[in-house]
Design a protein around this motif. Structure first.
Motif, PDB file in Angstrom:
ATOM      1  N   VAL A 126       0.750  -1.404  -0.034  1.00 59.23           N
ATOM      2  CA  VAL A 126       0.052  -0.047   0.046  1.00 59.23           C
ATOM      3  C   VAL A 126       0.874   1.198  -0.045  1.00 59.23           C
ATOM      4  O   VAL A 126       0.442   2.321  -0.551  1.00 59.23           O
ATOM      5  CB  VAL A 126      -1.204  -0.160   0.872  1.00 59.23           C
ATOM      6  N   LEU A 127       2.006   1.257   0.765  1.00 57.10           N
ATOM      7  CA  LEU A 127       2.766   2.366   0.206  1.00 57.10           C
ATOM      8  C   LEU A 127       3.242   2.816  -1.045  1.00 57.10           C
ATOM      9  O   LEU A 127       3.592   3.775  -1.296  1.00 57.10           O
ATOM     10  CB  LEU A 127       4.102   2.322   1.398  1.00 57.10           C
ATOM     11  N   LYS A 128       3.617   1.426  -1.671  1.00 52.61           N
ATOM     12  CA  LYS A 128       3.958   1.642  -2.999  1.00 52.61           C
ATOM     13  C   LYS A 128       2.709   2.343  -3.904  1.00 52.61           C
ATOM     14  O   LYS A 128       2.835   3.234  -4.586  1.00 52.61           O
ATOM     15  CB  LYS A 128       4.356   0.444  -3.390  1.00 52.61           C
ATOM     16  N   ARG A 129       1.526   1.667  -3.468  1.00 57.47           N
ATOM     17  CA  ARG A 129       0.207   2.059  -4.147  1.00 57.47           C
ATOM     18  C   ARG A 129       0.059   3.897  -3.912  1.00 57.47           C
ATOM     19  O   ARG A 129      -0.322   4.376  -4.956  1.00 57.47           O
ATOM     20  CB  ARG A 129      -0.617   1.436  -3.376  1.00 57.47           C
ATOM     21  N   VAL A 130       0.588   4.197  -2.975  1.00 56.50           N
ATOM     22  CA  VAL A 130       0.146   5.578  -2.647  1.00 56.50           C
ATOM     23  C   VAL A 130       1.529   6.544  -3.151  1.00 56.50           C
ATOM     24  O   VAL A 130       1.712   7.599  -2.737  1.00 56.50           O
ATOM     25  CB  VAL A 130      -0.043   6.022  -1.152  1.00 56.50           C
ATOM     26  N   GLY A 131       2.514   5.694  -3.770  1.00 54.50           N
ATOM     27  CA  GLY A 131       3.729   6.516  -4.317  1.00 54.50           C
ATOM     28  C   GLY A 131       4.960   6.698  -3.302  1.00 54.50           C
ATOM     29  O   GLY A 131       5.664   7.582  -3.622  1.00 54.50           O
ATOM     30  N   LEU A 132       4.935   5.922  -2.198  1.00 54.73           N
ATOM     31  CA  LEU A 132       6.094   6.047  -1.251  1.00 54.73           C
ATOM     32  C   LEU A 132       7.062   5.019  -1.196  1.00 54.73           C
ATOM     33  O   LEU A 132       7.552   4.731   0.055  1.00 54.73           O
ATOM     34  CB  LEU A 132       5.486   6.686   0.026  1.00 54.73           C
ATOM     35  N   ALA A 133       7.245   4.273  -2.415  1.00 58.51           N
ATOM     36  CA  ALA A 133       8.197   3.152  -2.567  1.00 58.51           C
ATOM     37  C   ALA A 133       9.349   3.239  -1.517  1.00 58.51           C
ATOM     38  O   ALA A 133      10.128   2.741  -1.088  1.00 58.51           O
ATOM     39  CB  ALA A 133       8.390   2.669  -3.629  1.00 58.51           C
ATOM     40  N   ASN A 134       9.934   4.528  -1.851  1.00 62.36           N
ATOM     41  CA  ASN A 134      11.347   4.912  -1.289  1.00 62.36           C
ATOM     42  C   ASN A 134      11.360   5.724  -0.153  1.00 62.36           C
ATOM     43  O   ASN A 134      12.135   6.396   0.148  1.00 62.36           O
ATOM     44  CB  ASN A 134      12.070   5.638  -2.448  1.00 62.36           C
ATOM     45  N   LYS A 135      10.094   5.646   0.611  1.00 60.20           N
ATOM     46  CA  LYS A 135      10.132   6.579   1.877  1.00 60.20           C
ATOM     47  C   LYS A 135       9.566   5.679   3.134  1.00 60.20           C
ATOM     48  O   LYS A 135       9.215   6.136   4.068  1.00 60.20           O
ATOM     49  CB  LYS A 135       9.256   7.586   2.032  1.00 60.20           C
ATOM     50  N   MET A 136       9.577   4.315   3.082  1.00 60.92           N
ATOM     51  CA  MET A 136       8.966   3.484   3.980  1.00 60.92           C
ATOM     52  C   MET A 136       9.493   3.710   5.344  1.00 60.92           C
ATOM     53  O   MET A 136       8.935   3.493   6.319  1.00 60.92           O
ATOM     54  CB  MET A 136       9.298   2.095   3.327  1.00 60.92           C
ATOM     55  N   ASP A 137      10.960   3.928   5.360  1.00 62.23           N
ATOM     56  CA  ASP A 137      11.790   3.933   6.499  1.00 62.23           C
ATOM     57  C   ASP A 137      11.791   5.336   7.260  1.00 62.23           C
ATOM     58  O   ASP A 137      12.421   5.596   8.022  1.00 62.23           O
ATOM     59  CB  ASP A 137      13.128   3.305   6.503  1.00 62.23           C
ATOM     60  N   ALA A 138      11.218   6.409   6.293  1.00 61.98           N
ATOM     61  CA  ALA A 138      11.374   7.826   6.937  1.00 61.98           C
ATOM     62  C   ALA A 138      10.407   8.149   8.535  1.00 61.98           C
ATOM     63  O   ALA A 138       9.383   7.315   8.184  1.00 61.98           O
ATOM     64  CB  ALA A 138      10.829   8.710   5.813  1.00 61.98           C
ATOM     65  N   LEU A 139      10.647   8.935   9.128  1.00 67.56           N
ATOM     66  CA  LEU A 139       9.855   8.937  10.208  1.00 67.56           C
ATOM     67  C   LEU A 139       8.821  10.323   9.696  1.00 67.56           C
ATOM     68  O   LEU A 139       9.393  11.006   8.900  1.00 67.56           O
ATOM     69  CB  LEU A 139      10.394   9.838  11.374  1.00 67.56           C
ATOM     70  N   PRO A 140       7.760  10.711  10.102  1.00 66.55           N
ATOM     71  CA  PRO A 140       6.725  11.608   9.677  1.00 66.55           C
ATOM     72  C   PRO A 140       7.553  12.996   9.752  1.00 66.55           C
ATOM     73  O   PRO A 140       7.235  13.684   8.644  1.00 66.55           O
ATOM     74  CB  PRO A 140       5.625  11.609  10.726  1.00 66.55           C
ATOM     75  N   SER A 141       8.394  13.171  10.480  1.00 69.86           N
ATOM     76  CA  SER A 141       9.094  14.429  10.592  1.00 69.86           C
ATOM     77  C   SER A 141       9.977  14.626   9.437  1.00 69.86           C
ATOM     78  O   SER A 141      10.386  15.856   8.969  1.00 69.86           O
ATOM     79  CB  SER A 141      10.025  14.816  11.838  1.00 69.86           C
ATOM     80  N   GLN A 142      10.398  13.718   8.724  1.00 67.05           N
ATOM     81  CA  GLN A 142      11.306  13.700   7.430  1.00 67.05           C
ATOM     82  C   GLN A 142      10.358  13.806   6.297  1.00 67.05           C
ATOM     83  O   GLN A 142      10.967  14.048   5.254  1.00 67.05           O
ATOM     84  CB  GLN A 142      12.115  12.414   7.665  1.00 67.05           C
ATOM     85  N   LEU A 143       9.111  13.797   6.308  1.00 66.16           N
ATOM     86  CA  LEU A 143       8.080  13.878   5.317  1.00 66.16           C
ATOM     87  C   LEU A 143       7.563  15.157   5.188  1.00 66.16           C
ATOM     88  O   LEU A 143       7.234  16.001   5.942  1.00 66.16           O
ATOM     89  CB  LEU A 143       7.213  12.549   5.418  1.00 66.16           C
ATOM     90  N   SER A 144       7.458  15.508   3.942  1.00 64.90           N
ATOM     91  CA  SER A 144       6.537  16.717   3.561  1.00 64.90           C
ATOM     92  C   SER A 144       5.140  16.368   4.087  1.00 64.90           C
ATOM     93  O   SER A 144       4.535  15.262   4.214  1.00 64.90           O
ATOM     94  CB  SER A 144       6.469  16.883   1.893  1.00 64.90           C
ATOM     95  N   GLY A 145       4.025  17.641   4.156  1.00 63.68           N
ATOM     96  CA  GLY A 145       2.704  17.100   4.299  1.00 63.68           C
ATOM     97  C   GLY A 145       2.093  16.621   3.547  1.00 63.68           C
ATOM     98  O   GLY A 145       1.234  15.485   3.960  1.00 63.68           O
TER      99      GLY A 145
END
Ligand code: ADP
Ligand code: ADP
Length: 230
Positions: A126-145
């Motif tokens: 599902v993370l791939k499905r929403v376009g985040l295949a390469n952000k799986m190990d990021a913390l929320p604070s490391q991600l944009s809104g």
């Protein structure tokens, strides 16, 4: 669940000596695979409606039927199981757990649940499905809104609910990012068959829904179906 019916639903909130009639005699039917926008002024009852439909709260009177069955008169475990099987929630403020990675956030609803699929594989899918295949190990604070909301959407669909309830999912995002989140919800509706009910303040987003329900002062003042498409 393929059909949700609200029959004469009222919701009042009692404060100290005050009563707020948040919803008054609501009659609505929702069908599988609809993509419905709920609009109306602030304080008109939109969040209350979504919370009732999502079994997070009980009507003060009236009934909500899911495939003709009442759920809120059952025990807490039954209600929680029902919600797990059928409903996914998305909020304006993402509500991600800050100390967990994207993958762990998406896995969190599955914790201590018995499911027929591999949890980690499903969360990655599902993370791939929403376009985040390469952000799986990021913390929320490391991600944009926008990315945080995508994690929240992945978390909302990881248990394969048939209904996705979104309370101002784009309210905390800039217009362009919000539009892309909206398009993702539309894709989940059209390609993955999820029924979507979303609350929005943005008339441009509402205009592209299949159905627009307008609420004012706790009542439905219009309910329009349209061709849809973009
Ligand atoms: P909207 O989502 O359209 O802004 P809400 O459903 O949040 O509207 O609120 C509808 C009405 O109910 C408002 O008058 C609000 O102040 C009131 N309300 C909402 N939640 C509560 C609550 N938990 N306790 C008391 N009043 C509430
Ligand atoms: P989106 O369109 O999904 O919101 P942006 O274009 O805003 O993405 O962000 C681009 C990149 O910058 C993202 O990959 C994200 O990891 C990074 N980024 C954005 N905001 C932040 C932030 N507040 N902290 C850390 N990284 C950020």
């Amino acid at each position: 669940v393929t059909e949700i019916q609200l029959i004469g639903v009222n919701k009042e909130y009692k404060g100290d000596g005050t009563v707020t009639d948040a919803l008054k005699d609501i009659h609505l039917n929702f069908h599988q695979q609809e993509f419905t926008a709920i609009v109306g002024p602030s304080g008109s009852g939109k969040s209350t409606l979504l919370n009732l439909i999502g079994t997070l709260d009980k009507p003060s009177s009236g009934k909500i039927l899911y495939n003709k069955e009442e759920i809120m008169n059952k025990g807490a475990n039954k209600i929680a199981d029902f919600r797990f099987s059928n409903i996914g929630f998305i909020f304006q403020q993402f509500h991600l757990l800050p100390t967990l990675t994207a993958l762990e956030n998406v896995l969190s609803p599955l914790f201590s649940r018995r499911v027929s699929f591999n949890k980690k594989e499903r969360a990655q899918e599902v993370l791939k499905r929403v376009g985040l295949a390469n952000k799986m190990d990021a913390l929320p604070s490391q991600l944009s809104g926008g990315e945080q909301q995508r994690v929240a959407i992945a978390r909302a669909i990881v248990h394969k609910p048939s209904w996705l309830l979104a309370d101002e999912p784009t309210g905390n995002l800039d217009t362009e990012t919000g539009k892309r989140i909206y398009e993702l919800l539309k894709e989940l509706n059209e390609q993955d068959g999820c029924s979507v009910l979303f609350v929005t303040h943005d008339p441009n987003l509402a205009a592209n829904a299949n159905r627009i329900i307008t609420i004012k002062d706790g009542t439905v003042i219009s309910d329009e179906c349209q061709g849809g498409g973009t």
